[in-house]
Design a protein around this motif. Structure first.
Motif, PDB file in Angstrom:
ATOM      1  N   UNK A 151      10.161   0.866  26.950  1.00  0.00           N
ATOM      2  CA  UNK A 151       9.751   1.655  28.104  1.00  0.00           C
ATOM      3  C   UNK A 151       9.958   0.908  29.416  1.00  0.00           C
ATOM      4  N   UNK A 152       9.455  -0.353  29.481  1.00  0.00           N
ATOM      5  CA  UNK A 152       9.434  -1.025  30.781  1.00  0.00           C
ATOM      6  C   UNK A 152      10.605  -1.971  31.011  1.00  0.00           C
ATOM      7  N   UNK A 153      11.090  -2.645  29.977  1.00  0.00           N
ATOM      8  CA  UNK A 153      12.194  -3.577  30.187  1.00  0.00           C
ATOM      9  C   UNK A 153      13.535  -2.886  30.031  1.00  0.00           C
ATOM     10  N   UNK A 154      13.678  -2.147  28.919  1.00  0.00           N
ATOM     11  CA  UNK A 154      14.945  -1.456  28.668  1.00  0.00           C
ATOM     12  C   UNK A 154      15.041  -0.189  29.506  1.00  0.00           C
ATOM     13  N   UNK A 155      13.887   0.305  29.968  1.00  0.00           N
ATOM     14  CA  UNK A 155      13.804   1.524  30.786  1.00  0.00           C
ATOM     15  C   UNK A 155      14.465   2.713  30.105  1.00  0.00           C
ATOM     16  N   UNK A 156      14.053   2.921  28.853  1.00  0.00           N
ATOM     17  CA  UNK A 156      14.538   4.096  28.115  1.00  0.00           C
ATOM     18  C   UNK A 156      13.325   4.914  27.678  1.00  0.00           C
ATOM     19  N   UNK A 157      12.757   5.702  28.614  1.00  0.00           N
ATOM     20  CA  UNK A 157      11.526   6.430  28.286  1.00  0.00           C
ATOM     21  C   UNK A 157      11.713   7.406  27.128  1.00  0.00           C
ATOM     22  N   UNK A 158      12.884   8.006  26.987  1.00  0.00           N
ATOM     23  CA  UNK A 158      13.098   8.954  25.892  1.00  0.00           C
ATOM     24  C   UNK A 158      12.964   8.246  24.556  1.00  0.00           C
ATOM     25  N   UNK A 159      13.613   7.085  24.411  1.00  0.00           N
ATOM     26  CA  UNK A 159      13.540   6.371  23.148  1.00  0.00           C
ATOM     27  C   UNK A 159      12.111   5.869  22.915  1.00  0.00           C
ATOM     28  N   UNK A 160      11.436   5.423  23.996  1.00  0.00           N
ATOM     29  CA  UNK A 160      10.053   4.968  23.861  1.00  0.00           C
ATOM     30  C   UNK A 160       9.175   6.110  23.367  1.00  0.00           C
ATOM     31  N   UNK A 161       9.357   7.296  23.935  1.00  0.00           N
ATOM     32  CA  UNK A 161       8.559   8.448  23.508  1.00  0.00           C
ATOM     33  C   UNK A 161       8.877   8.809  22.065  1.00  0.00           C
ATOM     34  N   UNK A 162      10.138   8.678  21.671  1.00  0.00           N
ATOM     35  CA  UNK A 162      10.518   8.958  20.292  1.00  0.00           C
ATOM     36  C   UNK A 162       9.827   7.985  19.341  1.00  0.00           C
ATOM     37  N   UNK A 163       9.862   6.695  19.711  1.00  0.00           N
ATOM     38  CA  UNK A 163       9.179   5.690  18.885  1.00  0.00           C
ATOM     39  C   UNK A 163       7.694   6.028  18.774  1.00  0.00           C
ATOM     40  N   UNK A 164       7.094   6.417  19.901  1.00  0.00           N
ATOM     41  CA  UNK A 164       5.666   6.739  19.900  1.00  0.00           C
ATOM     42  C   UNK A 164       5.376   7.929  19.000  1.00  0.00           C
ATOM     43  N   UNK A 165       6.254   8.934  19.049  1.00  0.00           N
ATOM     44  CA  UNK A 165       6.044  10.113  18.223  1.00  0.00           C
ATOM     45  C   UNK A 165       6.125   9.752  16.740  1.00  0.00           C
ATOM     46  N   UNK A 166       7.045   8.866  16.401  1.00  0.00           N
ATOM     47  CA  UNK A 166       7.171   8.453  14.995  1.00  0.00           C
ATOM     48  C   UNK A 166       5.920   7.700  14.555  1.00  0.00           C
ATOM     49  N   UNK A 167       5.429   6.790  15.415  1.00  0.00           N
ATOM     50  CA  UNK A 167       4.194   6.070  15.101  1.00  0.00           C
ATOM     51  C   UNK A 167       3.034   7.063  14.946  1.00  0.00           C
ATOM     52  N   UNK A 168       3.011   8.030  15.869  1.00  0.00           N
ATOM     53  CA  UNK A 168       1.955   9.031  15.820  1.00  0.00           C
ATOM     54  C   UNK A 168       1.993   9.797  14.496  1.00  0.00           C
ATOM     55  N   UNK A 169       3.194  10.191  14.076  1.00  0.00           N
ATOM     56  CA  UNK A 169       3.326  10.959  12.832  1.00  0.00           C
ATOM     57  C   UNK A 169       2.841  10.135  11.640  1.00  0.00           C
ATOM     58  N   UNK A 170       3.217   8.855  11.612  1.00  0.00           N
ATOM     59  CA  UNK A 170       2.796   8.007  10.492  1.00  0.00           C
ATOM     60  C   UNK A 170       1.276   7.810  10.500  1.00  0.00           C
TER      61      UNK A 170
END
Ligand SMILES: Nc1ncnc2c1ncn2[C@@H]1O[C@H](COP(=O)(O)OP(=O)(O)OP(=O)(O)O)[C@@H](O)[C@H]1O
Ligand SMILES: [Mg+2]
Lengths: 346, 296
Positions: free
Chosen positions: B255-274
């Motif tokens: 999110x903050x270093x790579x500045x890829x909010x879409x991928x960060x949100x995707x990662x978060x959604x996967x964590x959320x699902x698990x």
């Protein structure tokens, strides 16, 4: 089955005496009730016999062998606890079978024994139920079956029905009596309810403050209480303070024979041992209760002493009327002395 | 009329449901909805309804396809599972004996142990982290002490996969112990004594009586620990290695270093699902207990 002897057994918890050194012999096949008020050391004594507490001193002899410091499972005893002792995650069958499985019996043998034990306590067909699906009375039956299935020589029961209602308690104690007779198993039954002890026991051991007050048959205990404590604790007893002089006791207007040395003493008369007479002590009736077969009158002597009298129903009595009483039978107590007991008149 | 009354189910509530009751909970529910559910749903939505290069919006699961084909992302996910499971197992292995001890032994030592085990609750995480680094880190107190007594070759767990494990075990100790002690207190002493009476030894009592009786507490503490550990960012960020790393710091970095909010949100959604799976196990265990109580 086996006899049980306690020889100088005592228990202290952090220097506080729960059971003072006491001795007791229980015959093979006998059903003995330990009766006493809360805190009198009944459970502690029973737990020493079962192996859940180590005595501070003395011997616990089962069939002549000292087991005072033997583990519970190495003793031929089995304990029924007051409550919450079933394993709630196992069904009835598994609760009863648990001990047998530990003994590595064959599956078929276990099944036969468990079913027999459940049948014995009147729970045939309940083996698949979970404990929470059973009533309190049924749960205690399972606990009894769980003990009996291991064929112990001595059955220990610590107020097993204390949490049940009166009606159920009466039924279950009858069943316990029957099972006990059938198996001829030596049984110790702790209770603080005297009706339970009187109805159930071959002999009663009355305990108070960690000591044995009296041992005897129910009839004996009721008719001849040996101490003031037993007199007071078993049944209802009018305890009237008075004084002995010249072989007579005088207490609240009563003047009765006393084979006793002079000095203060307590006159004891059961409510059913009064006679209505022309001369005697006059008491004022405060309250009348109809107890079915007879009337119970709560009366008061002029000096303020409360006196309870049983009257048969042919005798008209009203609240506020007075009664003139004399004793058909009486006893006299003084601490540390053997009580005096009058010869019953007619 | 009287007939309908007498046939009413016995379980009918005695107190009538009143709409005023709903008013009481309306405000908190509204707050939760506005500040939690709405932004969460928006960001999940944003991972599948994506802005295209031409500026328009369209459904796309490209970010998920990327995550599950990217070996680095998958390694991080694996590291997260490893760290979570090792930590959970250690937490039970450490706290179960303590809970059993506290249940069956009284006295000063038991009180002391309990205070010690609950102590981390009163210490902020950042303090713990720095204390651990100074103590366990390279040339830290532990290494110095070991060298004094002649033991060399100490490998510091700091910045290794074990760093976050140690930090998170410390962090989750009190909660784990509290739940297990609560479960243990539900076991009646007479149930244990009855087992002794029929001949069960210590191990048999542990496995046949105690563990089954606290099954629910174990399930609750395991599922809640999973929820707490799986998404942890702070401990792994401070104590763990950077590659591979746990999902928490990975998301932060994406999110903050790579500045890829879409991928960060995707990662978060996967964590959320698990995590939802663990949450479901927790909810089910509670529902089961309720049902068991209702049967009574
Ligand atoms: N584990 C223990 N530690 C300390 N004191 C104890 C312990 N167990 C019993 N006592 C004490 O010993 C005395 C006798 O207790 P016990 O439980 O034997 O009485 P009881 O006759 O069974 O009473 P109840 O009818 O209430 O069950 C009590 O004063 C009690 O407080
Ligand atoms: Mg007791």
């Amino acid at each position: 089955m086996a006899s049980l002897s306690l020889a100088g057994v005592s228990k202290e918890f952090n220097k506080m005496t729960a059971v003072s050194p006491l001795s007791l012999d229980i015959a093979d096949g006998e059903l003995v009730c330990l009766l006493g008020p809360s805190g009198s050391g009944k459970s502690t004594l029973l737990r020493m016999i079962g192996g859940f507490e180590a005595p501070s001193s003395g011997q616990v002899l089962i069939a002549g062998q000292d087991v005072a410091h033997t583990r519970p499972d190495k003793r031929p005893t089995a304990m029924v606890f007051q409550s919450h002792a079933l394993w709630t995650h196992m069904n009835v069958f598994d609760n009863v079978a648990f001990g047998l499985k530990l003994r590595k019996l064959s599956k078929a043998a276990i099944e036969t024994k468990v079913m027999e034990a459940l049948e014995l306590v009147g729970l045939g067909g309940y083996h698949k139920r979970m404990p929470r699906q059973l009533s309190g009375g049924q749960q205690q039956r399972v606990a009894i079956a769980r003990c009996l299935v291991l064929e112990p020589k001595i059955l220990l029961m610590d107020e097993p029905f204390a949490s049940l209602d009166q009606h159920l308690r009466e039924r279950l104690r009858e069943e316990v009596r029957q099972i006990q007779r059938k198996l001829k198993i030596t049984t110790l039954f702790v209770t603080h309810a005297q009706d339970e002890a009187l109805a159930l026991a071959d002999r009663i051991v009355v305990m108070s403050m960690g000591a044995i007050e009296q041992v005897g048959t129910p009839d004996d205990i009721y008719a001849n209480p040996q101490t003031q404590f037993v007199a007071n604790f078993i049944g209802t007893m009018n305890m009237i303070p008075g004084a002995v002089s010249g072989g007579r006791i005088r207490a609240s207007g009563f003047d009765l024979d006393a084979g006793f040395s002079d000095g203060p003493a307590t006159l004891a008369i059961r409510p059913e041992d009064f006679a209505i007479t022309e001369t005697g002590t006059t008491v004022l009736v405060k309250r009348v209760v109809n107890l079915g077969p007879f009337l119970l009158a709560e009366a008061e002597h002029a000096d303020g002493t409360a006196i309870t009298v049983h009257l048969d129903k042919t005798h008209p009595v009203r609240e506020g009327s007075s009664l003139t009483l004399t004793a058909k039978r009486h006893a006299i107590y003084r601490d540390g002395e053997k009580p005096y007991r009058s010869q019953p008149t007619a | 009329m009287s007939d309908t009354l007498s046939t009413a189910p016995a379980s009918a509530p005695l107190v009538k449901w009143r709409p005023t009751g709903l008013l009481f909970i309306a405000a908190p529910i509204l707050l939760i909805a506005v500040f939690l559910f709405y932004p969460a749903l928006r960001s999940i939505w944003g991972t599948i309804y994506v802005r295209q290069p031409d500026g328009s919006y369209a459904f796309s699961i490209a970010s998920y396809l990327y995550f599950f084909s990217d070996s680095y992302s998958l390694t991080n996910l694996g590291r997260t599972f490893w760290t979570t499971i090792v930590t959970m197992v250690l937490l039970i292995a450490i706290n179960l004996p303590i809970a059993i001890y506290l249940r069956f032994k009284g006295g000063r030592l038991a009180v002391f142990i309990q205070v010690l085990a609950l102590f981390p609750m009163f210490v902020p995480g950042i303090v713990i982290v720095y204390a651990l680094i100074r103590y366990l880190g390279p040339n830290g107190l532990l290494q110095t002490l070991l060298e004094v007594v002649g033991i060399g070759g100490f490998q510091s767990p700091y910045l290794t996969p074990w760093g976050p494990v140690i930090g998170m075990v410390w962090d989750a100790m009190p909660f784990t112990l509290l739940v297990l002690t609560a479960g243990m207190s539900g076991i009646a002493t007479s149930a244990i004594e009855a087992a002794q009476d029929v001949g069960a030894g210590r191990l048999r009592i542990l496995f046949s009586i105690i563990l089954p009786q606290i099954k629910n507490s174990l399930l609750v503490v395991t599922s809640l620990n999973f929820l707490g550990l799986f998404g942890q960012a702070f401990m792994p960020f401070m104590l763990g290695p950077t590659s591979p790393e746990m999902m928490g710091p990975f998301m932060l970095r994406t999110f903050s270093t790579v500045r890829d909010p879409l991928q960060a949100a995707t990662q978060a959604t996967i964590v959320f699902a698990l995590c939802s799976v663990a949450g479901l196990a927790y909810v089910r265990s509670i529902a089961k207990r309720r049902a068991a109580e209702l049967v009574k």
